[in-house]
Design a protein around this motif. Structure first.
Motif: not given
Length: 152
Positions: A81, A84, A105-107
């Protein structure tokens, strides 16, 4: 009513080993350390579990701007995950910038065990969080690239 399933240390209703109580890890309390599996500039933080054990673990990896991690494989399946920065990963046995894929970020990236890949902090520092079942391992395709062959 049926009895609830018995909990085991690694069963579907069980706990991570040694983690049978509520706790939280705040970002400011993450402890970063060098790892013999990674280039000297890279830092690893163990958040949950023990990556050396055959059990679930959760880690974070911080890669400074410009650092390349040469082609390597892990025996364990991994779920990354992006916390940043931009996570650049390429698949293959040779480092090829044209094969890099960028993840914001968030992928979430699922990497099967045994898949040759490489990383580059191409646009700045990035931090990824890795969930897997240990024991952790890395095999560098070119033995000269293995950080364990040089002092940390």
């Amino acid at each position: 009513m049926p009895e609830p399933a018995e909990k085991t240390s690694n069963g579907p209703l069980g706990h991570y080993p040694g983690e049978e109580r509520f706790f939280a890890v705040h970002n400011e309390n993450v402890q970063w350390h060098p790892s013999p599996l990674l280039p000297a500039e890279v830092r690893l933080a163990v958040l949950v579990g023990d990556p050396a054990e055959p059990a679930p673990y959760l880690t974070r990896v911080k890669v400074p701007s410009g650092v390349k991690i040469p082609p390597h494989k892990h025996p364990e399946d991994r779920i990354y995950t992006v916390m940043s920065g931009v996570f650049y990963i390429g698949l293959g046995e040779t480092f090829d910038e044209a094969k890099l894929m960028a993840f914001a970020p968030g992928s979430v990236v699922v990497l099967p065990g045994g898949q040759a890949h490489f990383h580059w902090a191409k646009s700045g520092e990035y931090i990824t969080q890795i969930a897997a079942v240990g024991p952790i391992g890395s095999v560098y395709l070119n033995p000269k690239d293995d950080p364990r062959k040089s002092a940390h």
